[in-house]
Every structure is written in C-alpha cells, then in structure tokens.
Scaffold this active site. Structure first.
Site, mmCIF file in Angstrom:
data_model
loop_
_atom_site.group_PDB
_atom_site.id
_atom_site.type_symbol
_atom_site.label_atom_id
_atom_site.label_comp_id
_atom_site.label_asym_id
_atom_site.label_seq_id
_atom_site.Cartn_x
_atom_site.Cartn_y
_atom_site.Cartn_z
ATOM 1 N N ASP A 141 39.755 26.595 52.225
ATOM 2 C CA ASP A 141 40.895 26.611 51.135
ATOM 3 C C ASP A 141 42.120 26.148 51.759
ATOM 4 O O ASP A 141 42.278 24.637 51.694
ATOM 5 C CB ASP A 141 41.066 28.086 50.894
ATOM 6 N N VAL A 171 36.285 31.094 43.341
ATOM 7 C CA VAL A 171 34.842 31.252 43.231
ATOM 8 C C VAL A 171 34.138 32.276 43.772
ATOM 9 O O VAL A 171 34.833 33.006 44.817
ATOM 10 C CB VAL A 171 34.189 29.864 43.825
ATOM 11 N N ARG A 175 29.259 39.515 45.638
ATOM 12 C CA ARG A 175 28.684 38.876 46.783
ATOM 13 C C ARG A 175 26.945 38.612 46.477
ATOM 14 O O ARG A 175 26.428 37.772 47.044
ATOM 15 C CB ARG A 175 28.850 39.691 48.276
HETATM 16 P P1 IMP Z 1 41.897 29.494 54.289
HETATM 17 O O1 IMP Z 1 42.512 30.328 55.422
HETATM 18 O O2 IMP Z 1 42.958 29.404 52.878
HETATM 19 O O3 IMP Z 1 41.057 28.410 54.226
HETATM 20 O O4 IMP Z 1 40.813 30.720 53.471
HETATM 21 C C1 IMP Z 1 39.634 30.536 53.691
HETATM 22 C C2 IMP Z 1 39.064 32.202 53.354
HETATM 23 O O5 IMP Z 1 39.651 32.574 51.956
HETATM 24 C C3 IMP Z 1 37.689 31.737 52.966
HETATM 25 O O6 IMP Z 1 36.829 31.951 53.974
HETATM 26 C C4 IMP Z 1 37.541 32.699 51.817
HETATM 27 O O7 IMP Z 1 36.862 34.017 52.859
HETATM 28 C C5 IMP Z 1 38.639 33.004 51.212
HETATM 29 N N1 IMP Z 1 38.640 32.316 49.993
HETATM 30 C C6 IMP Z 1 39.314 31.093 49.840
HETATM 31 N N2 IMP Z 1 39.016 30.667 48.579
HETATM 32 C C7 IMP Z 1 38.281 31.388 47.854
HETATM 33 C C8 IMP Z 1 37.659 31.626 46.496
HETATM 34 O O8 IMP Z 1 37.872 30.808 45.609
HETATM 35 N N3 IMP Z 1 36.862 32.735 46.465
HETATM 36 C C9 IMP Z 1 37.029 33.825 47.365
HETATM 37 N N4 IMP Z 1 37.157 33.712 48.597
HETATM 38 C C10 IMP Z 1 38.108 32.671 48.905
#
Ligand code: IMP
Ligand code: MG
Length: 175
Positions: free
Chosen positions: A99, A149, A161
């Site tokens: 993300d 998502v 999940r």
């Molecule tokens: P980042 O550090 O922002 O890239 O976050 C990554 C983590 O956030 C992912 O491994 C997910 O566990 C969680 N995450 C990010 N987007 C979503 C989403 O749309 N649904 C559920 N979990 C998310």
C-alpha cells in the site's frame, strides 16, 4: 455484510500458479528462504509454496503497521521475528498487499543488515495509488484500485480472512 468480488478465486489460483512457476524457474539451483509477512499473507503463502517445484525454507514475521484501523500509521514494529539466519540466503518476502510501501521498506532494510545473498519481493496485490515510498515488486500478482480490500487472508478488523476471493468493502468506518 455481502462483500463484492474484486478478484475471483479462479483468478487468484491461476496467478499463484504462474508466480510459483516463475519463482521455481528463477531459483532452480537454490533453496530460497521464503518469509511470510503475517497475518495477511498466510493464505497466499500456503498456496504459493505448494505450487513450487524447488526446495524452499519458510519462516514468518509479524509486523504491526495498521493496528485495527484502515489507515496506515507509518510506524512499524516487529511483533514476532523470524528464527532463521538470513546471512548468505536468497530471501523472498511474501506480502499480501503493498500500500504505502512503508512496511516493505522497513523489512527490506532490516533484512539487508543481516547480509542475505539476495532479497526479492513477491506481493499478491499492489495498490499504487497510496504509495509513499517506491517499492520494486519482483513478483507482482494484481494491481488493485484504491479500495479497502479483504479476503484470501486479508482482513478488516480480523474479519473476512477466510473468503476464497478478494473483495472490497464498499463502505467502512474510517478511523
Ligand atoms: P503499507 O506499509 O502501507 O504498504 O501496508 C501494508 C500492509 O497494510 C499490508 O500488508 C496489509 O496488511 C495492510 N493493508 C494495506 N492495504 C490494505 C487493504 O486494502 N486491506 C487490508 N489490509 C491492507
Ligand atoms: Mg500485511
């Protein structure tokens, strides 16, 4: 609540097989250490490794970034660490969704300090709209729109999940 489908179970399984083929080819004379980022990537990891045709070691790490909300805090903590030694190994990080990219960057930097031979990233989903730091995904699954998502291991407040597909929440309470 009914969760609309974004990526069907069939498409997920086809993609997992394709990624496993690619990894098996690229690592054919190696035994990579595959590190699953818990909790979200556990279903993907389980399906992926069962489609590999090469030997592999598996380990697990749990990082906290989101807590129980849908907004990234940007602060990342190791909640449960891997047990394997990383030195000299070919690491493949398995993530559910990238993300902002902050979690991945944190983990890659942390693993690099342990002197692996190589590090690659395999992520089932990529949500580029919210990227804060650039991440090179070596084995990408699907690009998803800027929606929250769930399913196929991915949760909203520990729910959904168990869905066989990836769906999205059409409405959720922003915290
Ligand atoms: P980042 O550090 O922002 O890239 O976050 C990554 C983590 O956030 C992912 O491994 C997910 O566990 C969680 N995450 C990010 N987007 C979503 C989403 O749309 N649904 C559920 N979990 C998310
Ligand atoms: Mg995750």
């Amino acid at each position: 609540m009914k969760i609309p489908v974004l990526i069907s179970s069939r498409r997920l399984q086809d993609k997992v097989k394709q990624l496993a083929r690619q990894i098996s080819r690229d690592y054919r004379h190696r035994t990579p250490l595959i590190i699953c980022i818990l909790n979200g990537a556990f279903v993907f990891m389980a399906d992926l490794i069962r489609n590999l045709t090469i030997p592999a070691e598996c380990d697990f790490i749990r990082l906290s970034s989101y807590g129980k909300t849908t907004k990234s805090s940007g602060r990342i903590k190791v909640v449960m660490d891997i047990e394997s030694s990383v030195k000299g190994k070919d690491i493949i990080i398995i993530d559910d969704i990238i993300d902002t990219g902050l979690t991945t960057r944190f983990l890659v930097n942390r693993l690099k300090r342990a002197k692996p031979r190589s590090i690659k990233i395999c992520a089932l989903l990529d949500k580029p709209a919210r990227r804060v730091v650039p991440v090179k995904i070596d084995y990408p699954g699907f690009t998803v729109p800027n929606k929250f998502v769930v399913g196929y291991g991915i949760d909203y407040r520990e729910q959904y999940r168990q869905l066989k597909y990836v769906g999205y929440l059409s409405q959720y309470r922003k915290v």
